[in-house]
Motif scaffolding. Structure first.
Motif, mmCIF file in Angstrom:
data_model
loop_
_atom_site.group_PDB
_atom_site.id
_atom_site.type_symbol
_atom_site.label_atom_id
_atom_site.label_comp_id
_atom_site.label_asym_id
_atom_site.label_seq_id
_atom_site.Cartn_x
_atom_site.Cartn_y
_atom_site.Cartn_z
ATOM 1 N N SER A 73 0.858 -1.178 0.000
ATOM 2 C CA SER A 73 0.000 0.000 0.000
ATOM 3 C C SER A 73 0.898 1.232 0.000
ATOM 4 C CB SER A 73 -0.889 0.006 1.244
ATOM 5 O OG SER A 73 -0.075 0.016 2.391
ATOM 6 N N ARG A 74 0.262 2.370 -0.142
ATOM 7 C CA ARG A 74 1.015 3.621 -0.094
ATOM 8 C C ARG A 74 1.708 3.766 1.251
ATOM 9 N NH1 ARG A 74 -1.319 8.539 -3.355
ATOM 10 N NH2 ARG A 74 -1.154 6.847 -4.842
ATOM 11 N N LEU A 75 1.009 3.342 2.306
ATOM 12 C CA LEU A 75 1.545 3.451 3.657
ATOM 13 C C LEU A 75 2.823 2.642 3.800
ATOM 14 C CD1 LEU A 75 1.027 4.441 6.592
ATOM 15 C CD2 LEU A 75 -0.007 2.190 6.988
ATOM 16 N N SER A 76 2.783 1.396 3.310
ATOM 17 C CA SER A 76 3.947 0.524 3.485
ATOM 18 C C SER A 76 5.155 1.100 2.752
ATOM 19 C CB SER A 76 3.632 -0.873 2.973
ATOM 20 O OG SER A 76 3.670 -0.901 1.563
ATOM 21 N N ILE A 77 4.905 1.666 1.557
ATOM 22 C CA ILE A 77 6.030 2.209 0.790
ATOM 23 C C ILE A 77 6.611 3.433 1.482
ATOM 24 C CG2 ILE A 77 6.589 3.365 -1.368
ATOM 25 C CD1 ILE A 77 4.560 1.351 -2.649
ATOM 26 N N ILE A 78 5.708 4.288 2.019
ATOM 27 C CA ILE A 78 6.196 5.482 2.722
ATOM 28 C C ILE A 78 7.006 5.066 3.943
ATOM 29 C CG2 ILE A 78 5.439 7.444 4.127
ATOM 30 C CD1 ILE A 78 3.167 7.791 2.104
ATOM 31 N N ILE A 79 6.480 4.087 4.685
ATOM 32 C CA ILE A 79 7.206 3.626 5.875
ATOM 33 C C ILE A 79 8.571 3.090 5.471
ATOM 34 C CG2 ILE A 79 7.229 1.836 7.654
ATOM 35 C CD1 ILE A 79 4.248 2.185 7.880
ATOM 36 N N SER A 80 8.581 2.341 4.376
ATOM 37 C CA SER A 80 9.834 1.715 3.944
ATOM 38 C C SER A 80 10.873 2.761 3.570
ATOM 39 C CB SER A 80 9.547 0.796 2.764
ATOM 40 O OG SER A 80 10.602 0.806 1.866
ATOM 41 N N ILE A 81 10.442 3.754 2.745
ATOM 42 C CA ILE A 81 11.413 4.766 2.311
ATOM 43 C C ILE A 81 11.890 5.586 3.497
ATOM 44 C CG2 ILE A 81 11.660 6.850 0.914
ATOM 45 C CD1 ILE A 81 9.911 5.514 -1.167
ATOM 46 N N ALA A 82 10.967 5.900 4.409
ATOM 47 C CA ALA A 82 11.353 6.642 5.609
ATOM 48 C C ALA A 82 12.354 5.833 6.415
ATOM 49 C CB ALA A 82 10.120 6.952 6.451
ATOM 50 N N ALA A 83 12.117 4.523 6.520
ATOM 51 C CA ALA A 83 13.024 3.680 7.292
ATOM 52 C C ALA A 83 14.411 3.643 6.646
ATOM 53 C CB ALA A 83 12.460 2.262 7.391
ATOM 54 N N ILE A 84 14.422 3.587 5.298
ATOM 55 C CA ILE A 84 15.720 3.552 4.615
ATOM 56 C C ILE A 84 16.503 4.832 4.884
ATOM 57 C CG2 ILE A 84 16.811 3.608 2.340
ATOM 58 C CD1 ILE A 84 14.515 1.768 1.405
ATOM 59 N N ILE A 85 15.811 5.989 4.730
ATOM 60 C CA ILE A 85 16.500 7.268 4.913
ATOM 61 C C ILE A 85 16.980 7.411 6.349
ATOM 62 C CG2 ILE A 85 16.172 9.769 4.885
ATOM 63 C CD1 ILE A 85 14.223 9.275 2.532
ATOM 64 N N LEU A 86 16.074 7.093 7.312
ATOM 65 C CA LEU A 86 16.448 7.190 8.724
ATOM 66 C C LEU A 86 17.617 6.272 9.034
ATOM 67 C CD1 LEU A 86 13.099 7.475 10.697
ATOM 68 C CD2 LEU A 86 14.967 9.131 10.536
#
Lengths: 223, 427
Positions: B383-396
């Motif tokens: 979902s959009r949520l999972s992708i946002i969480i994933s990209i945020a996790a990568i950057i963090l």
């Protein structure tokens, strides 16, 4: 565990540092000169000049050569080959020219009017081969090479530069100083050739004698 | 009829989906072939496209060898080959012509049959990999439903060719190189396979086309789908560098130790085959990495936002890293990174090589698989949520590792000295 993680971190980090350095080098312009094709670097100031002691290659002003064969004799590696024919006794072709050495280490090739050693504080007129007239003060003159009569036809005057060891002995014994080591850079310092026989420099020009050289064969036989 | 049956079987073997470019090509451009029995017509097209591949793929090494020499030259502030053709562009061709005319030497004491056969095995295998790589929606030789598995399998056969070459040469250098190569490739096959497994777990398919299909737009690229595939991409890429024996891992052909490794005794055209295979391999693994993780022929922009057909669509898709040219750009970028790494890092020792694989890559890969499994449990559907969480996790994670954690680690001590440093290198 801490050791393990820091190992991973340093592995990645050092690889990235190295990659940053190589990428900087990748973007830098290269320092290679495409030498025989691109000579623009010769104009740059930081390129080292050819040192003063550079002797250059041998050159013979064949008109002034009297065929004395001193150079052939002194050559340690026998790279000079001279074949001459003597003129009949008492005849001469012409005189070799004076060589005037100046004190500023330059030299002028030409006939001094009167062919005399100039007195101090006089001006000397020199007629060069290309019909120019040069006047110098006698104070500037360091030494003068005297004229010598040319009494030989030069059929062959070959110098094999592939054998030459650049000792310069031949130029020192030359009585008319027509055989010189020539460091003219416009001629280039690179005189390598693709064929070894191209390194045999042939200076003799039999066509510069008015009469055919064959006529005096008897004279040489008598010699 | 026996022949007909065979053709039928071949057809079933090669063509799995109806969205096959050979079929489309027959319908659009060569309708006369439809008068043939359908499998035969498609087979003819497929053979033709095989011929195209076999003709085009050797041109890749031609360019890549030159690129390698140019990149290495510029990294070392040189200019590389300049004399043959404008800026040395024809240098590789000249080298190839030279190699063709060289003597084909076979060692007298060697195993002649294996010696002759092994270059062809390596060459054929490295070319067979290209059959399953999708270069566009419809440019694919064979749409296998086990595409990535086939690629793994066929590229593992290369090590057989290497061992055969090393053994048949009857030379100590060759044999040592071949043994090292076997150890290295077998070891690195594991993190490679586990890296692929993370992708397969997310996509739930081994089909290369389906793996690409889900990666529409940069947010959907598998590298950004979960934080674990982000790590898996690097593990996969580094392992694939080891798979193709390139410099940080070029022990099988270490010039300073083994003359030329397993191809020491080869000369002339056989040597050229090894060379071509090496560079074709390099391109192949980069293309696989681009397909699995970097969206394949899907670009940065979702394909719905771009015009479908025509030159404009083609150019726009190429600019946004989609389509045939997009795949080529991504692949060549990865190839450049490989070259870049080659001229940055020195060769590993044998024990360091094995350490890296068994102590670091394989645990990390298992961690990734575990992570992707848990991720799949939490987000059964992307979902959009999972992708946002994933990209945020990568950057963090990147900020944490390189900003905070790294600073504290570098403050603590000098780089940790490996306790294994005392181990002497043995083959």
């Amino acid at each position: 565990m801490r050791h393990y993680l820091s190992n991973i971190y340093f592995g990645v980090y050092t690889a990235l540092v190295g990659m940053r350095i190589t990428f900087k080098q990748f973007l830098q312009p290269s320092v290679t000169h495409q030498y025989p094709y691109d000579r623009s670097f010769e104009q740059k100031k930081n390129v080292r000049e050819i040192p003063k002691g550079y002797r250059g290659k041998l050159h013979n002003r064949i008109e002034d050569c009297i065929g004395c064969k001193k150079c052939e004799m002194i050559c340690p590696v026998d790279c000079i080959t001279i074949v001459t024919q003597k003129l009949p006794r008492g005849e001469r072709l012409w005189d070799s020219m004076n060589v005037v050495h100046l004190k500023d280490r330059t030299e002028i090739v030409g006939n001094i009017e009167g062919d005399e050693k100039p007195a101090p504080n006089t001006t000397v007129t020199i007629n060069t081969r290309d019909d120019r007239t040069i006047t110098v003060s006698s104070d500037e003159i360091a030494s003068i090479v005297e004229r010598k009569p040319v009494i030989f036809y030069l059929d062959q005057f070959d110098i094999d530069m592939s054998l030459c060891m650049y000792c310069g002995l031949c130029t020192e014994v030359c009585p008319t100083e027509c055989l010189i080591m020539f460091d003219n850079l416009s001629d280039g310092i690179e005189y390598s050739t693709f064929d070894r026989t191209d390194l045999i420099y042939e200076f003799a020009e039999p066509e510069m004698y008015d009469q055919p050289a064959d006529e005096s064969t008897e004279a040489e036989a008598a010699d | 009829m026996l022949l007909g049956l065979q053709v039928e079987n071949l057809h079933q073997f090669f063509v799995q989906s109806s969205d096959n470019w050979a079929q489309r090509f027959v319908q659009n451009h060569a309708p006369f072939l439809e008068h043939l029995p359908a499998p035969l017509g498609e087979l003819a097209i497929m053979l033709a496209c095989c011929v195209i591949f076999v003709a085009v793929v050797p041109l890749l090494p031609l360019g890549l060898v030159l690129a390698e020499r140019k990149v290495s030259a510029h990294i070392q502030d040189r200019v590389g080959p300049m004399r043959v053709g404008p800026h040395g562009t024809l240098q590789t061709l000249a080298d190839g012509v030279k190699l063709i005319f060289k003597e084909d030497h076979i060692p007298r004491e060697g195993d002649k049959f294996l010696f002759v056969v092994s270059p062809y095995i390596i060459f054929a295998c490295s070319f067979a990999v290209f059959a399953a790589i999708p270069f566009d929606r419809s440019i694919l030789v064979s749409n296998l439903n086990i595409g990535i598995f086939y690629i793994m399998a066929i590229s593992s056969v290369i090590v057989m060719g290497v061992i055969m070459a090393g053994w048949a040469s009857n030379s100590k250098w060759s044999l040592l190189g071949a043994m090292r190569s076997a150890a290295q490739i077998v070891s690195y096959e594991i993190p490679l396979g586990l890296g692929i497994l993370t992708v397969v777990m997310l996509v739930q398919s081994l089909n290369m086309q389906e793996i690409v299909n889900g990666q529409d737009g940069i947010a959907n690229w598998l590298i950004f789908r979960t934080p674990f595939t982000f790590i898996a991409f690097f593990v996969f890429f580094i392992s694939s560098i080891a798979e193709v024996n390139r410099t940080p891992f070029d022990l099988p052909e270490a010039e300073s130790e083994l003359v030329a490794g397993f191809h020491t005794e080869y000369s002339g055209m056989r040597f050229a085959l090894f060379f071509i295979a090496e560079y074709a391999n390099m391109f192949a693994v980069s293309a696989i990495a681009a397909t699995l993780f970097l969206g394949g022929w899907h670009g940065i922009v979702p394909s719905g936002m771009l015009p479908e057909a025509g030159l404009l669509g083609f150019v726009l898709r190429a600019i946004t890293l989609g389509g045939l040219l997009g795949v080529a750009i991504k692949t060549l970028c990865l190839v450049f990174v490989m070259m870049w790494l080659r001229w940055t890092l020195p060769r590993l020792r044998v024990d360091q090589l094995m350490n890296l694989c068994w102590k670091y890559f394989i645990p990390i890969s298992f961690f990734n698989i575990l992570g992707v499994g848990i991720w799949g449990l939490i987000f059964p559907q992307d979902s959009r949520l999972s992708i946002i969480i994933s990209i945020a996790a990568i950057i963090l994670g990147l900020i944490l590792v390189f900003g905070v954690l790294g600073r504290s680690l570098s403050k603590s001590t000098t780089p940790p000295s490996s306790p294994d440093r005392q181990i002497s290198a043995t083959t």
